[in-house]
Motif scaffolding. Structure first.
Motif, PDB file in Angstrom:
ATOM      1  N   THR A  60      34.856  49.218  38.145  1.00  0.00           N
ATOM      2  CA  THR A  60      34.356  47.903  38.571  1.00  0.00           C
ATOM      3  C   THR A  60      34.619  47.647  40.050  1.00  0.00           C
ATOM      4  N   ASN A  93      34.203  48.764  49.984  1.00  0.00           N
ATOM      5  CA  ASN A  93      34.352  47.314  49.904  1.00  0.00           C
ATOM      6  C   ASN A  93      33.766  46.644  51.151  1.00  0.00           C
ATOM      7  N   GLN A 124      33.369  43.294  51.171  1.00  0.00           N
ATOM      8  CA  GLN A 124      33.787  41.902  51.079  1.00  0.00           C
ATOM      9  C   GLN A 124      35.261  41.745  51.448  1.00  0.00           C
ATOM     10  N   SER A 146      35.010  42.978  35.522  1.00  0.00           N
ATOM     11  CA  SER A 146      33.790  42.873  36.323  1.00  0.00           C
ATOM     12  C   SER A 146      34.150  42.986  37.802  1.00  0.00           C
ATOM     13  N   GLU A 196      33.529  40.898  40.065  1.00  0.00           N
ATOM     14  CA  GLU A 196      34.028  39.589  40.509  1.00  0.00           C
ATOM     15  C   GLU A 196      35.516  39.438  40.206  1.00  0.00           C
ATOM     16  N   GLU A 197      35.920  39.857  39.004  1.00  0.00           N
ATOM     17  CA  GLU A 197      37.332  39.781  38.635  1.00  0.00           C
ATOM     18  C   GLU A 197      38.169  40.717  39.508  1.00  0.00           C
ATOM     19  N   HIS A 252      37.604  41.577  42.598  1.00  0.00           N
ATOM     20  CA  HIS A 252      37.778  40.954  43.911  1.00  0.00           C
ATOM     21  C   HIS A 252      38.786  39.805  43.856  1.00  0.00           C
ATOM     22  N   GLU A 253      38.920  39.167  42.708  1.00  0.00           N
ATOM     23  CA  GLU A 253      39.950  38.130  42.567  1.00  0.00           C
ATOM     24  C   GLU A 253      41.346  38.737  42.625  1.00  0.00           C
ATOM     25  N   SER A 313      42.215  40.260  46.544  1.00  0.00           N
ATOM     26  CA  SER A 313      41.685  39.255  47.466  1.00  0.00           C
ATOM     27  C   SER A 313      41.973  39.604  48.922  1.00  0.00           C
TER      28      SER A 313
END
Length: 558
Positions: free
Chosen positions: A273, A278, A280, A353, A355-356, A358-359, A362
């Motif tokens: 995932t 990266n 972001q 996922s 999104e998770e 990236h959380e 961070s």
């Protein structure tokens, strides 16, 4: 992408390196020779110089160089993306770490088991020796002071890991006595692993902890003192009594851990995932180049490996040809640990996922060991069906035991360096093993409590220097090996190319950090970083002078 694809490509690449490239380097470049009398036989003293079975020595070397670093570095560096992390681990293991570790063993064995710093006097010059040994001592000081804090933090946060961690020492003492009495290695290994994992299971029900305050210090500070008292005693014991069997058992435990993790990948086939690259990243994230190459050190190439190889492992080398098995295969084992760490922190086992993910990640530095333990435990649960709590304890104990074995070897190596200074400068008081050990432990505790106050966390203050300093040391080790090869009229390109790459990356990383420390007004780190950079340049110039003079003499003789 499925993680199994990454695993297969990485493992196949490292196995090709072991079966083909390492054979070429061992036979054609280093010319390893079974007839050469190693220091373990020539200087056998039953304490430090002891001929050792190559499998047992591999266990000592592997776990001493591994520590927590091949977990921490990759678990942080994956922030830039899993592709650059995987590529550096795989190619670094094949062409950098394996050659570096095997070469350090060979070079030290050819110089009566001297450390890389001490033997650099005869290879390059006396001036380089003093400079070299300053960098080595600084790296050891960082490792020992910080790993003491890491283990203490783990004991406070994971009281379930305390019982199995100390049980491993008792098991190692028993196995050491049995090995001395020529008991069969395989049955002892099996029994030792069973007892160790039984203690892990028992530890889940027997959490042990110190009082929050004792003798005016916190529980973490008291653990640091206890750990250094243990490390001082362990560093003075004969290597066969505790160091070898403890490291061997931990090596076998790591193999079990790798089996569980890699097996879980093939059974569960989890998806990745994390992003390949990266895009972001946070605004203040430093550039991938050169920082990736100092963030992942152990698992690709590490100067600390050269300290261990030339400090303890070379003194136990039974045959010179064992250097390939111990050094190169040790690097492959560490590369495998780094690779599975990347998979554990990049897939659905950690985050379901992108999104998770990236959380969790961070910013650079997020995740790290906790991400490995969480992701690894979930991966084992998905693949093998083991409870997450038990899997977490297994991985937490693995991290603690690795950090502990590195600390054991690190204090012993500091003692060697101090004793070598006693020999070089004719300071009889420092030649004593007891005095040298007390000085080594005192400097670590002085850093821990002098810079960190009653918390004992002072080592963390200079830890940011470790990445670039460690890689500069790796390039200096490769330089010494290269000069030896040039003087022997052997091809040195296989060590000069890795040396140049690592030096350039580490030097520029050091410059970037120097600016960062200056802007933060952290003048201690500015000073130490500047010292390391200046020393590395001086050693390189000294080596270039030696090589140029040697070439001129060759032409004149022709």
């Amino acid at each position: 992408m499925q993680s199994v694809t990454i695993v297969l490509l990485g493992i196949v690449g490292m196995l090709l390196g072991w079966f083909f490239y390492s054979k070429f380097i061992a036979a054609k470049i280093f010319s390893l020779n079974d007839k050469f009398v190693t220091p373990a036989h020539e200087l056998n003293d039953g304490t430090d110089y002891v001929p050792t079975n190559k499998i047992v020595l591999w266990g000592h070397h592997f776990t001493s160089v591994a520590g927590a670093a091949p977990i921490v570095g990759p678990a942080i560096a994956v922030y830039w993306g899993w592709v650059p992390a995987v590529l550096w681990v795989v190619f670094g293991t094949i062409f950098f770490a394996g050659v570096h570790d095997m070469g350090a063993l060979w070079a030290s064995a050819r110089h009566k088991g001297q450390s890389m710093g001490a033997l650099s006097a005869s290879v390059i010059g006396k001036r380089s020796r003093s400079l070299f040994m300053v960098v080595i001592f600084l790296v050891l000081l960082m490792v020992n002071a910080v790993f003491g804090v890491v283990i203490a933090n783990s004991f406070v946060a994971q009281p379930n890991a305390v019982f199995p961690a100390w049980t491993a020492i008792a098991v190692a003492l028993v196995i050491g006595q049995l090995i001395k009495r020529q008991f069969s290695l395989i049955p002892m290994c099996i029994v030792g692993i069973i007892v160790l994992y039984a203690s892990v299971y028992a530890g889940s029900y027997i959490p042990l902890s110190l009082p929050e305050t004792m003798f005016g210090l916190t529980d973490k500070a008291n653990w640091i003192i206890i750990l250094f008292i243990y490390a001082a005693i362990a560093s003075l014991l004969p290597v066969w009594m505790l160091l070898q069997p403890r490291d061997f058992i931990n090596g076998m435990q790591l193999l079990v851990g790798l089996f569980l993790l890699y097996g879980a990948v093939f059974f569960a086939m989890p998806d990745i995932t994390a992003p390949a690259f990266n895009t972001q990243t946070a605004v203040d994230t430093p550039s991938l180049i050169p920082l990736l190459f100092v963030t992942i050190a152990c698992g690709a190439v590490s100067g600390f490996h050269g300290i261990v190889a030339s400090g303890t492992s070379s003194k136990q080398l039974n045959k010179e040809t064992d250097a390939r098995f111990v050094g190169y295969l040790g690097a492959v084992g560490e590369g495998c640990l780094a690779l599975i760490t990347i998979v554990a922190v990049s897939g659905v086992a950690l985050a379901a996922s992108p999104e998770e993910w990236h959380e969790v990640y961070s910013h650079l530095g997020a995740g790290s060991v906790n991400a490995f333990i969480t992701g690894g435990a979930n991966l084992i649960q998905a693949g093998w069906g083991l409870p997450v709590e038990f899997s977490s304890t297994i991985l937490a104990v693995m991290v603690v035991l690795f950090a502990g074995t590195t600390m054991d070897s690190g204090v012993r190596l500091q003692r060697y360096i101090i004793q070598e200074w006693g020999e070089i400068y004719n300071l009889n008081i420092l030649k004593s093993g007891v005095i040298a050990t007390l000085v080594a432990v005192a400097t670590c505790l002085l850093l821990a409590f002098g810079a960190g106050g009653s918390s004992g966390g002072g080592g963390m203050i200079i830890w940011p220097l470790f990445g670039s300093t460690n890689q500069i040391l790796a390039s200096m080790t490769l330089l010494v090996i290269s000069v030896m090869l040039i003087k022997m009229n052997r091809p040195a390109i296989y060590t000069l190319i890795p040396m140049t790459f690592v030096l350039v990356m580490a030097f520029f990383a050091g410059i970037i950090k120097l600016k960062e420390y200056f802007l933060a007004e952290n003048y201690l780190l500015v000073f130490l970083d500047a010292v390391v950079l200046i020393v590395s340049v001086m050693v390189m110039l000294e080596a270039w002078s030696v090589i140029s003079r040697f070439r001129r003499e060759q032409k004149a003789s022709v």
